[in-house]
Design a protein around this motif. Sequence first.
Motif, PDB file in Angstrom:
ATOM      1  N   ASP A 312       0.809  -1.210   0.000  1.00 20.94           N
ATOM      2  CA  ASP A 312       0.000   0.000   0.000  1.00 20.94           C
ATOM      3  C   ASP A 312       0.847   1.268   0.000  1.00 20.94           C
ATOM      4  O   ASP A 312       0.341   2.341  -0.319  1.00 20.94           O
ATOM      5  CB  ASP A 312      -0.937   0.003   1.216  1.00 20.94           C
ATOM      6  N   SER A 313       2.089   1.160   0.391  1.00 26.21           N
ATOM      7  CA  SER A 313       2.954   2.337   0.462  1.00 26.21           C
ATOM      8  C   SER A 313       3.696   2.604  -0.846  1.00 26.21           C
ATOM      9  O   SER A 313       4.578   3.467  -0.881  1.00 26.21           O
ATOM     10  CB  SER A 313       3.967   2.162   1.596  1.00 26.21           C
ATOM     11  N   SER A 316       2.954   6.291  -2.041  1.00 26.01           N
ATOM     12  CA  SER A 316       3.528   7.299  -1.143  1.00 26.01           C
ATOM     13  C   SER A 316       5.053   7.290  -1.213  1.00 26.01           C
ATOM     14  O   SER A 316       5.690   8.359  -1.171  1.00 26.01           O
ATOM     15  CB  SER A 316       3.057   7.048   0.290  1.00 26.01           C
ATOM     16  N   GLN A 342       0.828  10.867   2.633  1.00 26.46           N
ATOM     17  CA  GLN A 342      -0.055  10.211   3.603  1.00 26.46           C
ATOM     18  C   GLN A 342      -1.436   9.972   3.021  1.00 26.46           C
ATOM     19  O   GLN A 342      -2.067   8.939   3.285  1.00 26.46           O
ATOM     20  CB  GLN A 342      -0.139  11.069   4.867  1.00 26.46           C
ATOM     21  N   LYS A 345      -1.202   6.984   0.630  1.00 29.61           N
ATOM     22  CA  LYS A 345      -1.042   5.734   1.390  1.00 29.61           C
ATOM     23  C   LYS A 345      -2.380   5.278   1.967  1.00 29.61           C
ATOM     24  O   LYS A 345      -2.703   4.090   1.957  1.00 29.61           O
ATOM     25  CB  LYS A 345      -0.017   5.925   2.509  1.00 29.61           C
ATOM     26  N   SER A 348      -4.772   4.117  -0.874  1.00 32.20           N
ATOM     27  CA  SER A 348      -4.351   2.914  -1.586  1.00 32.20           C
ATOM     28  C   SER A 348      -5.035   1.673  -1.049  1.00 32.20           C
ATOM     29  O   SER A 348      -5.232   0.696  -1.779  1.00 32.20           O
ATOM     30  CB  SER A 348      -2.827   2.751  -1.491  1.00 32.20           C
TER      31      SER A 348
END
Length: 672
Positions: A312-313, A316, A342, A345, A348
């Motif tokens: 998920d990052s 970001s 942020q 992230k 996502s």
Amino acid sequence: MDVVSSLKHAPAAQEAEPAGKSSSARVTAERKVVSPPSALSVFVTCILMALLFVFVIVGTPDRWGADLRWALRALAALTLGLLLVIHTRRRYVLPQRTSHRSTKVWGLPEYQVNVLQRTAGQAQISNTSDNAGPAQARIFASAVIYPAHVRQRLTERYDPGQRTLTQLVTIDAQLPSRDVQRLLNTADTATLPRPGIPAQRTTTGNEGFEGGRSDATDATQHPAVILFPVLVPRKGEMVDNLRVLAADGSAVPVLSYRQYLQLVAKVLRTLLDIAYGEDISNGRHPDALDAERTALQAVMRRATTTSDEPDDSEGSNALYRAGHANGRTKLANPAALKLAAQLIKKLSSHYAVVAAVPCPVDGRFVVSYERMMTPTLALAPLSEGILSWLKARARLLLGSRPVDFSISLDNAWTTQSYHLIIDCQDGVFVGVQEAQELVGYLNAHWNDRQSRLEQSFAQEKSGPLLELTTPPPYYRFRRRAGQRYAHFYTRFFPEPREKLPNGDRIPDVRFRFYEVPPGSVFRALIASTAAALLIWLIGFVTSRDPDPGTDVPAFLLVFPAVAAAWLGFDSQPRRLLEGTLAARISLLATVLCSIAASGLFMVYKAELPLLQWKVPADMQILGITSMAWSALMLLALLNASTTGYAYLARTWEFIHLSGRTDGFGGPKEHLH
């Protein structure tokens, strides 16, 4: 089409995009779904099982011999059981299990990212009030990342039905005065000139993006609007029957999925322009445009259950790398880049249900949403004990379903003041309210915050972090006083943190409601007492005179069974509470005892050589000399006694809770 100007009062329903990632909308199942057997196969199997059942009951002619007769019966019974297992597995078990297998749904095509990115760039040129300017971008991003900074008070109310819960969440929000003033000034201006960009009117550039169309709108035609995320569920989570309401109860328009993606793209471009201090589409920041594309891909990616899904990052991290590429160490506004990273992230792994709320002058508004929820049925496992395991299954078999469910405190950390209210129907009262993991969760966060606070002072920093100086968490339950509703309240509830022992998972609050006396237990007590008295009376007479000369006792013994069925199983419940397990077991025992007593009376009246045993040693049990009548009477008496005990205990509990006071005054109910 612009985000706000295109909103209409359509049904405010939003749901997660189906799972999967590919370049088409075609749905493909991960595993083959097992279909039920054909009607002909079911018919043939049922006929064969019926014939085997008849053969087990009837048997073979006597001339075949006893050994062969019982051997064939045993073989038929074994075959019948095997066919029943196979039929149940094919007809019910396998189709149900495979029907819940996860599926893949291919995601949006790659070119949609290009269209979305181009839309964000053209929106910056079309400087109308409904585009995401700096103030609106800050409000939206802060409401998603730091919801407690905007939400002052949140009241979450649940109304239980027979199998569903109706959730009503009311949010009292307060926007920063600086952002409100900027937003209002933007709405009062026909155009928003940006550095190096002339003010003009143009299209939004949504052509080709999932059915988008051109629309040129003058900003003076629209008041200031807040694009407020009222709900941020995880991707893949369905939101049923959603309604978003304003403070006066009127419907609030909600952004569609296409408009939501456009909004995120516009907010991301605005934050990146602020971070870099200029328009990143001028050709001097190709790394920023590539990072923006990666971030939008992460937002557009739909939920999936496959293990090869990117982290998920990813989006970001791409933004962070672009901000420090080519030796860049300083940005015009690093805080804007951090806020953008942020936001990406969060989005996502989640998606936002965004409502268009008119912006008040003082920045304070109230918005609420309502939806239907179906709680998961959690049967007690064997690890909790054999008694709990049996009681859970008995409740399903007997149709007894009390009001007993757990509520996750997912919304508690998104606001400063949180209220959770469970409002049940009349006829029940709060019996149990507990949160077993709540104290450990709060202790873990409080100890971690104290440790970080001491560390920041030890390192002689300029000052402690803001999140370390907030007041400690506080919570309490409304005292149980025999009321039909439960109320949980907390302030400054901490946000769950990854890799924090006992603090990484939101705790649940469990509520259990009991019947207000008399309830179904009292009706079961009346039926069981009547059955016990009639069985004792007729057993007392029949043990002395098998034929009293009348058939009235047989009819009298049937009345408790009819009454038990009418009192406990005839009415259709309208809410979650369907009677207690003790009442259902008592009514079932009353029916069985009454029918058994009626049959035993007819056996004695016909003077059949069955069940004619006497009580040993010439004893009498309450004047009854027959062993069969004594055993039946004792069972009926035990049923009535245990039901009476349960009724008295529940009544005392209600009186005890209702008579307690919290010391704060209030109304009183008097009984004389």
